[in-house]
Design a protein around this motif. Structure first.
Motif, mmCIF file in Angstrom:
data_model
loop_
_atom_site.group_PDB
_atom_site.id
_atom_site.type_symbol
_atom_site.label_atom_id
_atom_site.label_comp_id
_atom_site.label_asym_id
_atom_site.label_seq_id
_atom_site.Cartn_x
_atom_site.Cartn_y
_atom_site.Cartn_z
ATOM 1 N N GLU A 236 6.427 -18.409 -4.043
ATOM 2 C CA GLU A 236 6.024 -19.760 -4.426
ATOM 3 C C GLU A 236 6.828 -20.159 -5.657
ATOM 4 O O GLU A 236 6.941 -19.371 -6.595
ATOM 5 N N VAL A 237 7.385 -21.371 -5.620
ATOM 6 C CA VAL A 237 8.114 -21.881 -6.783
ATOM 7 C C VAL A 237 7.551 -23.244 -7.135
ATOM 8 O O VAL A 237 7.427 -24.111 -6.270
ATOM 9 N N ARG A 238 7.169 -23.399 -8.407
ATOM 10 C CA ARG A 238 6.585 -24.666 -8.856
ATOM 11 C C ARG A 238 7.556 -25.338 -9.817
ATOM 12 O O ARG A 238 7.945 -24.751 -10.825
ATOM 13 N N PHE A 239 7.957 -26.565 -9.476
ATOM 14 C CA PHE A 239 8.881 -27.336 -10.308
ATOM 15 C C PHE A 239 8.062 -28.396 -11.041
ATOM 16 O O PHE A 239 7.481 -29.278 -10.409
ATOM 17 N N PHE A 240 8.011 -28.303 -12.367
ATOM 18 C CA PHE A 240 7.208 -29.256 -13.155
ATOM 19 C C PHE A 240 8.074 -30.463 -13.525
ATOM 20 O O PHE A 240 8.815 -30.442 -14.491
ATOM 21 N N LEU A 241 7.954 -31.530 -12.732
ATOM 22 C CA LEU A 241 8.791 -32.712 -12.950
ATOM 23 C C LEU A 241 8.282 -33.549 -14.117
ATOM 24 O O LEU A 241 9.027 -34.283 -14.734
ATOM 25 N N GLY A 242 7.018 -33.460 -14.370
ATOM 26 C CA GLY A 242 6.431 -34.217 -15.469
ATOM 27 C C GLY A 242 5.058 -33.644 -15.699
ATOM 28 O O GLY A 242 4.643 -32.746 -14.966
ATOM 29 N N LEU B 103 15.051 -24.784 -17.148
ATOM 30 C CA LEU B 103 16.403 -25.122 -16.727
ATOM 31 C C LEU B 103 17.272 -25.301 -17.973
ATOM 32 O O LEU B 103 16.944 -26.081 -18.860
ATOM 33 N N GLY B 104 18.362 -24.554 -18.019
ATOM 34 C CA GLY B 104 19.255 -24.653 -19.177
ATOM 35 C C GLY B 104 20.146 -25.875 -19.088
ATOM 36 O O GLY B 104 20.275 -26.494 -18.032
ATOM 37 N N ARG B 105 20.737 -26.227 -20.224
ATOM 38 C CA ARG B 105 21.648 -27.374 -20.244
ATOM 39 C C ARG B 105 22.855 -27.069 -19.353
ATOM 40 O O ARG B 105 23.482 -26.021 -19.492
ATOM 41 N N GLY B 106 23.127 -27.956 -18.415
ATOM 42 C CA GLY B 106 24.278 -27.770 -17.537
ATOM 43 C C GLY B 106 24.045 -26.746 -16.440
ATOM 44 O O GLY B 106 24.942 -26.469 -15.638
ATOM 45 N N GLU B 107 22.855 -26.170 -16.381
ATOM 46 C CA GLU B 107 22.572 -25.153 -15.379
ATOM 47 C C GLU B 107 22.110 -25.812 -14.077
ATOM 48 O O GLU B 107 21.439 -26.847 -14.114
ATOM 49 N N THR B 108 22.474 -25.218 -12.941
ATOM 50 C CA THR B 108 21.994 -25.759 -11.670
ATOM 51 C C THR B 108 20.700 -25.047 -11.306
ATOM 52 O O THR B 108 20.429 -23.936 -11.771
ATOM 53 N N LEU B 109 19.917 -25.702 -10.428
ATOM 54 C CA LEU B 109 18.679 -25.075 -9.976
ATOM 55 C C LEU B 109 18.984 -23.796 -9.205
ATOM 56 O O LEU B 109 18.244 -22.818 -9.284
ATOM 57 N N PRO C 119 12.213 -32.303 -2.286
ATOM 58 C CA PRO C 119 12.888 -33.603 -2.404
ATOM 59 C C PRO C 119 13.680 -33.719 -3.709
ATOM 60 O O PRO C 119 14.049 -34.803 -4.110
ATOM 61 N N LEU C 120 13.925 -32.596 -4.393
ATOM 62 C CA LEU C 120 14.555 -32.655 -5.714
ATOM 63 C C LEU C 120 16.001 -33.106 -5.631
ATOM 64 O O LEU C 120 16.751 -32.659 -4.769
ATOM 65 N N ASP C 121 16.364 -33.999 -6.541
ATOM 66 C CA ASP C 121 17.744 -34.430 -6.665
ATOM 67 C C ASP C 121 18.267 -33.762 -7.936
ATOM 68 O O ASP C 121 17.938 -34.167 -9.042
ATOM 69 N N SER C 122 19.073 -32.727 -7.731
ATOM 70 C CA SER C 122 19.440 -31.892 -8.891
ATOM 71 C C SER C 122 20.204 -32.677 -9.953
ATOM 72 O O SER C 122 20.208 -32.296 -11.112
ATOM 73 N N ARG C 123 20.812 -33.801 -9.552
ATOM 74 C CA ARG C 123 21.547 -34.576 -10.563
ATOM 75 C C ARG C 123 20.602 -35.291 -11.512
ATOM 76 O O ARG C 123 20.995 -35.726 -12.578
ATOM 77 N N ARG C 124 19.351 -35.459 -11.084
ATOM 78 C CA ARG C 124 18.435 -36.229 -11.918
ATOM 79 C C ARG C 124 17.456 -35.352 -12.696
ATOM 80 O O ARG C 124 16.508 -35.846 -13.274
ATOM 81 N N LEU C 125 17.667 -34.070 -12.696
ATOM 82 C CA LEU C 125 16.766 -33.177 -13.428
ATOM 83 C C LEU C 125 17.281 -32.985 -14.845
ATOM 84 O O LEU C 125 18.474 -32.926 -15.075
ATOM 85 N N ARG C 126 16.340 -32.916 -15.775
ATOM 86 C CA ARG C 126 16.797 -32.742 -17.148
ATOM 87 C C ARG C 126 16.649 -31.290 -17.594
ATOM 88 O O ARG C 126 15.772 -30.565 -17.130
#
Ligand SMILES: [Zn+2]
Length: 415
Positions: free
Chosen positions: A102-108, A49-55, A77-84
């Motif tokens: 399939e899309v995998r979002f690595f939150l941590g 995810l780029g800086r300032g980019e939306t999902l 359940p992603l809150d796009s405002r809280r993603l870095r």
């Protein structure tokens, strides 16, 4: 055949033989490859995810149309405002050319949101948490240049790079009343630490609690043994049962805030005590400066060569002075009460200064003293009675662990 001809023929035969050796071997497919058209070959593409980019934008960049991108995100359940920025996502699909399913979002490191499209075209997400396992390790290090390098070398087999850095910071915090890790360590000083290690199957690791440590300087070791208090709050005590906490911190900058990790240069001493009756700490502009003890601010403002300076009066006739500040901490003005460790200002280069650094002075009853000597801490309060008894058994187990072989600690060191 003339001799030259025989030689030529021999050379040609040899060349052919070499060429034959170099012929590609007949290609044998891996089991299933090319032979069985029903075998599905999954593909995968990672992106960040780029800086300032939306999902939504990121998913479109990975080939989803806006509607499908919205469906994917709605399922999670992603809150796009809280993603870095920098978060990794991975898109997987079946055979080449097919859209991702399939899309995998690595939150941590330990949490992945996995969205999958089912047969009916509906997206559903699951929240996958990887389990951490905890064990305890003994790390040993010898100082060659600085604390980071000692822990980096000593713990390389046991902790990941980020865990080693965190351990260096934590050790500096534990000893912050006794040792200024940025300038008190010398080559040959030795360190040992019993620390909890938390690991993922992926190989990621982080540190848990430091249970015991020993820092040997000039042949004298100060141990730090963790004791859980009645309130559930833990403190560190030396081998004689005296608190490692004392009236004053040894340094006005936290080691954690002033140094930027492995490979960092040794912090230069910009000026000597003799030259100008203070100690200089090199640090980035804006680094928080903390009062080394409780006290009252007696001056906060601009004063000649000091530039922006804060002066704090403590007990026992101690006064500390922090100069060249870029600015002052919240509510720092003359008369303000401050408590130990509180941010009173930020490193800058105001006044007579050639670059960002902190100029730090200690005065005792009006006379300049070398901070390294003046802040040699009298040990903190000693444990007594039942607490001292309890400490005795905790210390025995901790010291056994400190004496043991480097690496995994078998005995349970807790209290
Ligand atoms: Zn100075």
């Amino acid at each position: 055949m003339p001799r030259a001809g025989r030689l030529l023929l021999g050379a040609v035969v040899a060349a052919l033989a070499i060429a034959a050796l170099r012929l590609p071997a007949p290609r044998v497919g891996r089991p299933g490859e090319l032979l069985d058209p029903t075998v599905v070959r999954r593909w995968s593409r990672a992106d960040t995810l780029g800086r300032g980019e939306t999902l939504t934008a990121l998913l479109q960049r990975r080939g989803f149309d806006p509607l499908e991108a919205a469906n994917i995100l709605e399922a999670t359940p992603l809150d796009s405002r809280r993603l870095r920025a920098g978060m990794t996502i991975e898109v997987r699909g079946d055979s080449a050319g097919s859209p991702g399913n399939e899309v995998r979002f690595f939150l941590g490191v330990d949490r992945i949101i996995v969205a999958r499209r089912d047969e009916a075209g509906e997206w559903r997400a699951t929240d996958e948490r990887l389990p951490w396992t905890t064990d305890t390790v003994l790390i040993r290090g010898t100082v060659q240049s600085n604390l980071y390098a000692a822990i980096d070398a000593g713990a390389a087999d046991w902790l990941s790079g980020s865990a080693r850095q965190e351990l260096a910071w934590t050790v500096a915090d534990i000893y912050e009343y006794r040792v200024d890790m940025s300038r008190d360590l010398q080559q040959g000083d030795r360190l040992r630490v019993v620390v909890e290690r938390e690991s993922l199957q992926t190989g990621a690791s982080r540190i848990g609690r430091v249970l015991a440590a020993g820092l040997e300087r000039g042949g004298k070791e100060v141990q730090a043994i963790r004791l859980e208090g009645a309130s559930g709050r833990s403190r560190y005590y030396d081998q004689d049962g005296r608190s490692l906490a004392a009236t004053f911190l040894r340094a006005p900058l936290s080691f954690r805030r002033m140094s930027s990790g492995f490979g960092g240069r040794r912090h230069p001493v910009l000026g000597t005590w003799r030259a100008h009756k203070g100690l200089d700490y090199s640090a980035a502009s804006g680094t928080p400066v903390r009062t080394i003890g409780d006290g009252t601010v007696t001056f906060a403002g601009r004063r000649g060569g000091y530039g922006n300076v804060v002066e704090v009066r403590h007990i026992n006739g101690f006064v500390t002075r922090y100069a060249h500040l870029r600015g002052f901490g919240p509510a720092i003005r003359s008369g303000a009460r401050v408590s130990i460790g509180q941010t009173i200002g930020y490193v800058g280069s105001t006044g007579l200064s050639t670059g960002p650094h902190l100029h730090f002075e200690v005065l005792v009853r009006g006379t300049h003293r070398d901070p390294r000597a003046a802040l040699q801490s009298a040990a903190g309060p000693a444990l007594r009675g039942a607490d001292l008894d309890r400490f005795g058994s905790v210390r025995r187990v901790a010291q056994q662990a400190l004496e043991g072989p480097t690496g995994l600690v078998r005995a349970a060191v807790t209290n």
